[in-house]
Enzyme design. Structure first.
Site, mmCIF file in Angstrom:
data_model
loop_
_atom_site.group_PDB
_atom_site.id
_atom_site.type_symbol
_atom_site.label_atom_id
_atom_site.label_comp_id
_atom_site.label_asym_id
_atom_site.label_seq_id
_atom_site.Cartn_x
_atom_site.Cartn_y
_atom_site.Cartn_z
ATOM 1 N N PHE A 13 28.921 32.570 -17.067
ATOM 2 C CA PHE A 13 30.057 33.331 -17.602
ATOM 3 C C PHE A 13 29.648 34.767 -17.974
ATOM 4 O O PHE A 13 30.137 35.744 -17.390
ATOM 5 C CB PHE A 13 30.599 32.558 -18.814
ATOM 6 C CG PHE A 13 31.487 33.351 -19.711
ATOM 7 C CD1 PHE A 13 32.637 33.940 -19.230
ATOM 8 C CD2 PHE A 13 31.172 33.506 -21.054
ATOM 9 C CE1 PHE A 13 33.463 34.680 -20.068
ATOM 10 C CE2 PHE A 13 31.986 34.234 -21.894
ATOM 11 C CZ PHE A 13 33.120 34.822 -21.401
ATOM 12 N N ALA A 86 20.309 34.013 -18.717
ATOM 13 C CA ALA A 86 20.353 32.567 -18.428
ATOM 14 C C ALA A 86 19.923 31.730 -19.625
ATOM 15 O O ALA A 86 18.979 32.073 -20.325
ATOM 16 C CB ALA A 86 19.443 32.249 -17.241
ATOM 17 N N THR A 129 21.439 34.739 -29.869
ATOM 18 C CA THR A 129 22.714 34.367 -30.477
ATOM 19 C C THR A 129 22.644 34.450 -31.998
ATOM 20 O O THR A 129 21.573 34.277 -32.600
ATOM 21 C CB THR A 129 23.119 32.938 -30.054
ATOM 22 O OG1 THR A 129 24.186 32.487 -30.878
ATOM 23 C CG2 THR A 129 21.974 31.958 -30.180
ATOM 24 N N ASP A 130 23.814 34.683 -32.588
ATOM 25 C CA ASP A 130 23.962 34.642 -34.047
ATOM 26 C C ASP A 130 23.498 33.310 -34.617
ATOM 27 O O ASP A 130 23.054 33.227 -35.761
ATOM 28 C CB ASP A 130 25.428 34.842 -34.403
ATOM 29 C CG ASP A 130 26.302 33.809 -33.709
ATOM 30 O OD1 ASP A 130 26.305 33.797 -32.459
ATOM 31 O OD2 ASP A 130 26.948 32.998 -34.393
ATOM 32 N N GLU A 131 23.619 32.247 -33.784
ATOM 33 C CA GLU A 131 23.332 30.911 -34.319
ATOM 34 C C GLU A 131 21.859 30.739 -34.674
ATOM 35 O O GLU A 131 21.501 29.796 -35.372
ATOM 36 C CB GLU A 131 23.777 29.833 -33.327
ATOM 37 C CG GLU A 131 25.266 29.854 -33.075
ATOM 38 C CD GLU A 131 25.784 28.563 -32.462
ATOM 39 O OE1 GLU A 131 25.189 27.505 -32.696
ATOM 40 O OE2 GLU A 131 26.786 28.634 -31.734
ATOM 41 N N TYR A 154 20.640 23.638 -29.775
ATOM 42 C CA TYR A 154 20.921 24.869 -29.018
ATOM 43 C C TYR A 154 20.346 26.079 -29.746
ATOM 44 O O TYR A 154 19.595 26.874 -29.179
ATOM 45 C CB TYR A 154 22.425 25.046 -28.816
ATOM 46 C CG TYR A 154 22.826 26.451 -28.406
ATOM 47 C CD1 TYR A 154 22.491 26.942 -27.144
ATOM 48 C CD2 TYR A 154 23.510 27.298 -29.283
ATOM 49 C CE1 TYR A 154 22.825 28.243 -26.769
ATOM 50 C CE2 TYR A 154 23.854 28.588 -28.914
ATOM 51 C CZ TYR A 154 23.512 29.059 -27.663
ATOM 52 O OH TYR A 154 23.846 30.350 -27.290
ATOM 53 N N ASN A 183 30.169 34.402 -29.955
ATOM 54 C CA ASN A 183 31.485 34.064 -29.405
ATOM 55 C C ASN A 183 32.045 35.092 -28.433
ATOM 56 O O ASN A 183 32.934 35.876 -28.755
ATOM 57 C CB ASN A 183 32.459 33.753 -30.532
ATOM 58 C CG ASN A 183 32.179 32.354 -31.046
ATOM 59 O OD1 ASN A 183 31.067 32.079 -31.489
ATOM 60 N ND2 ASN A 183 33.125 31.460 -30.937
ATOM 61 N N PRO A 290 27.857 17.273 -36.028
ATOM 62 C CA PRO A 290 26.675 17.510 -36.858
ATOM 63 C C PRO A 290 25.949 18.746 -36.354
ATOM 64 O O PRO A 290 25.894 18.988 -35.153
ATOM 65 C CB PRO A 290 25.818 16.251 -36.628
ATOM 66 C CG PRO A 290 26.364 15.603 -35.401
ATOM 67 C CD PRO A 290 27.783 16.042 -35.247
HETATM 68 N N1 LIG Z 1 29.160 32.291 -24.562
HETATM 69 C C1 LIG Z 1 28.921 32.687 -25.814
HETATM 70 O O1 LIG Z 1 29.817 32.741 -26.650
HETATM 71 C C2 LIG Z 1 27.523 33.140 -26.211
HETATM 72 C C3 LIG Z 1 27.310 33.651 -27.507
HETATM 73 C C4 LIG Z 1 26.037 34.112 -27.837
HETATM 74 C C5 LIG Z 1 25.016 34.062 -26.916
HETATM 75 N N2 LIG Z 1 25.249 33.527 -25.695
HETATM 76 C C6 LIG Z 1 24.147 33.486 -24.737
HETATM 77 O O2 LIG Z 1 24.617 34.067 -23.537
HETATM 78 C C7 LIG Z 1 23.925 33.544 -22.440
HETATM 79 C C8 LIG Z 1 24.904 33.158 -21.352
HETATM 80 O O3 LIG Z 1 25.835 32.217 -21.858
HETATM 81 P P1 LIG Z 1 27.108 31.807 -20.999
HETATM 82 O O4 LIG Z 1 28.210 31.565 -21.951
HETATM 83 O O5 LIG Z 1 27.285 32.752 -19.891
HETATM 84 O O6 LIG Z 1 26.629 30.396 -20.430
HETATM 85 P P2 LIG Z 1 26.930 29.715 -19.026
HETATM 86 O O7 LIG Z 1 26.614 28.271 -19.247
HETATM 87 O O8 LIG Z 1 28.257 30.085 -18.484
HETATM 88 O O9 LIG Z 1 25.845 30.369 -18.062
HETATM 89 C C9 LIG Z 1 24.488 30.076 -18.205
HETATM 90 C C10 LIG Z 1 23.761 30.602 -16.982
HETATM 91 O O10 LIG Z 1 22.360 30.311 -17.141
HETATM 92 C C11 LIG Z 1 21.877 29.785 -15.929
HETATM 93 N N3 LIG Z 1 20.727 28.903 -16.168
HETATM 94 C C12 LIG Z 1 20.558 27.969 -17.130
HETATM 95 N N4 LIG Z 1 19.397 27.337 -16.950
HETATM 96 C C13 LIG Z 1 18.815 27.891 -15.850
HETATM 97 C C14 LIG Z 1 17.612 27.666 -15.143
HETATM 98 N N5 LIG Z 1 16.754 26.697 -15.503
HETATM 99 N N6 LIG Z 1 17.345 28.428 -14.054
HETATM 100 C C15 LIG Z 1 18.185 29.398 -13.647
HETATM 101 N N7 LIG Z 1 19.356 29.658 -14.279
HETATM 102 C C16 LIG Z 1 19.658 28.893 -15.368
HETATM 103 C C17 LIG Z 1 23.054 29.003 -15.341
HETATM 104 O O11 LIG Z 1 22.907 28.771 -13.955
HETATM 105 C C18 LIG Z 1 24.203 29.951 -15.663
HETATM 106 O O12 LIG Z 1 24.288 30.939 -14.663
HETATM 107 C C19 LIG Z 1 23.082 32.397 -22.982
HETATM 108 O O13 LIG Z 1 21.775 32.879 -23.167
HETATM 109 C C20 LIG Z 1 23.710 32.085 -24.322
HETATM 110 O O14 LIG Z 1 22.782 31.542 -25.216
HETATM 111 C C21 LIG Z 1 26.476 33.073 -25.308
#
Ligand SMILES: NC(=O)c1ccc[n+]([C@@H]2O[C@H](COP(=O)([O-])OP(=O)(O)OC[C@H]3O[C@@H](n4cnc5c(N)ncnc54)[C@H](O)[C@@H]3O)[C@@H](O)[C@H]2O)c1
Length: 341
Positions: A13, A86, A129-131, A154, A183, A290
């Site tokens: 995403f 990723a 992340t904030d978390e 996570y 978020n 939890p």
């Molecule tokens: N969505 C949110 O609200 C949010 C908030 C804070 C931080 N984040 C961080 O943003 C980043 C992206 O989140 P997202 O919402 O796009 O998640 P998502 O699940 O849509 O995308 C995750 C991506 O990581 C790739 N990935 C995971 N494991 C992999 C591996 N072993 N090899 C290659 N690629 C791998 C997946 O193929 C995918 O393209 C993450 O690091 C997440 O911790 C997201």
């Protein structure tokens, strides 16, 4: 000279919005190791790569599970920036089956850091992340480098990624830059995430569960458009100083922050935009999830001082997202429901 970037998570995403923003705002070449496991989805990339030869000629994707080292046969060549988006990202899945989830996030970080040690980029920018900080109480907003206190597998895996990056920064002088954000919302988000779930339920006139404290206070978050987030990362690459050891005792870190709203306010706004009533029940987050925290909050003033704040008000972003999903019900998993909206 045209810059060359390694971008991870581009099939996900946030990563797909990052890729889009790079293609739109720069002339950089982008190499993307992608897996369609871990919630990567090639449908997210198709709009940028099909019918846009000017863009697709700048992008190279190759299948690569980053939980193993990036093979030399990938022939990535010199890179200016490594952008690490990723990660396995779904909290509930991390709680259901923690070991493979955490292993994946730690191992992919190690692969990236070891790749960067060889490639020697100008910057390795990592998405946290904030978390990682755990909950924020009262009106408090976490500042960069506050105590890390993760509540669930996570957030612990994300804290582990930041810790590893910091250790590689110090031990191997890697030019690491860290961000923490929260978020993200935008089109193309998995249907299991909060905003698409609310849109689907409101359209179907189902009850939306809103996480709340045991005495009925709805959970609260900061919300930011993933497209804005991508803009913030480009701003950081252009303007943020990379700190080095031993002049500094820690790498550069910035929070990328949107606007705070309760989960109930977000659901009500979505229902208003859809012109439907909101049916909801408040569910105690202790019982339902939890390791779930009632409120997360980040202070974004450091990045604001560097000249970046989101361009669009949150309500405009939500309007845009609601319209996008209504026109593409397949992304909600409800071909029929969206058509009536
Ligand atoms: N969505 C949110 O609200 C949010 C908030 C804070 C931080 N984040 C961080 O943003 C980043 C992206 O989140 P997202 O919402 O796009 O998640 P998502 O699940 O849509 O995308 C995750 C991506 O990581 C790739 N990935 C995971 N494991 C992999 C591996 N072993 N090899 C290659 N690629 C791998 C997946 O193929 C995918 O393209 C993450 O690091 C997440 O911790 C997201």
């Amino acid at each position: 000279m045209t810059r060359h970037v390694l971008l991870t998570g581009a099939g996900g995403f946030v990563g797909s919005h990052m890729l889009h923003r790079i293609l739109e705002d720069t002339d950089w070449r982008v190499t993307c190791p992608v897996t369609l496991r871990h919630h990567g989805n090639s449908d997210r990339l198709a709009p940028y790569l099909e019918g846009r030869p000017d863009w697709s000629s700048r992008v190279r994707t190759f299948l690569c599970d980053l939980s193993c080292p990036i093979p030399a046969t990938a022939e990535i060549g010199p890179v200016d920036y490594v952008l690490n988006v990723a990660s396995e990202s779904h909290v509930d899945r991390s709680i259901t089956n923690p070991a493979p989830f955490v292993r994946n996030n730690v191992e992919l970080m190690l692969s990236l850091l070891e790749f960067a040690r060889q490639a020697q980029p100008e910057v390795l920018l990592h998405m946290g992340t904030d978390e990682e900080y755990g909950p924020a109480y009262g009106d408090y907003k976490h500042r960069e480098w506050d105590t890390v206190l993760p509540s669930n597998p996570y957030s612990a895996s994300k804290a582990a990624q930041s810790a590893l990056a910091t250790a590689w920064w110090r031990t191997y002088q890697l030019p690491v830059m860290l961000t923490r954000t929260m978020n993200l919302i935008s089109p193309c988000q998995d249907r299991e995430k909060y905003v698409p779930t609310v849109i689907r339920k409101v359209l179907a006139e189902e009850t939306v569960q809103i996480h709340a404290s045991p005495d009925g206070v709805p959970g609260s978050r900061h919300w930011i458009d993933a497209r804005e987030f991508a803009g913030a990362w480009l701003h950081l690459l252009e303007h943020a100083p990379v700190q080095h050891h031993p002049e500094h005792d820690r790498p550069t870190m910035y929070h990328v922050v949107g606007e705070e709203r309760s989960n109930l306010e977000i659901a009500q706004t979505i229902a208003d935009l859809l012109g439907k009533p909101l049916k909801y029940e408040l569910v105690s987050f202790h019982a339902s999830r939890p390791g779930h925290d009632l409120r997360y909050a980040l202070d974004g003033s450091k990045l604001a001082d560097l000249g970046w704040t989101p361009r669009r008000p949150l309500e405009e972003t939500l309007r845009d997202i609601v319209d996008w999903y209504v026109q593409r019900p397949a992304w909600l998993g409800t071909e029929a429901t969206g058509a009536t909206a």
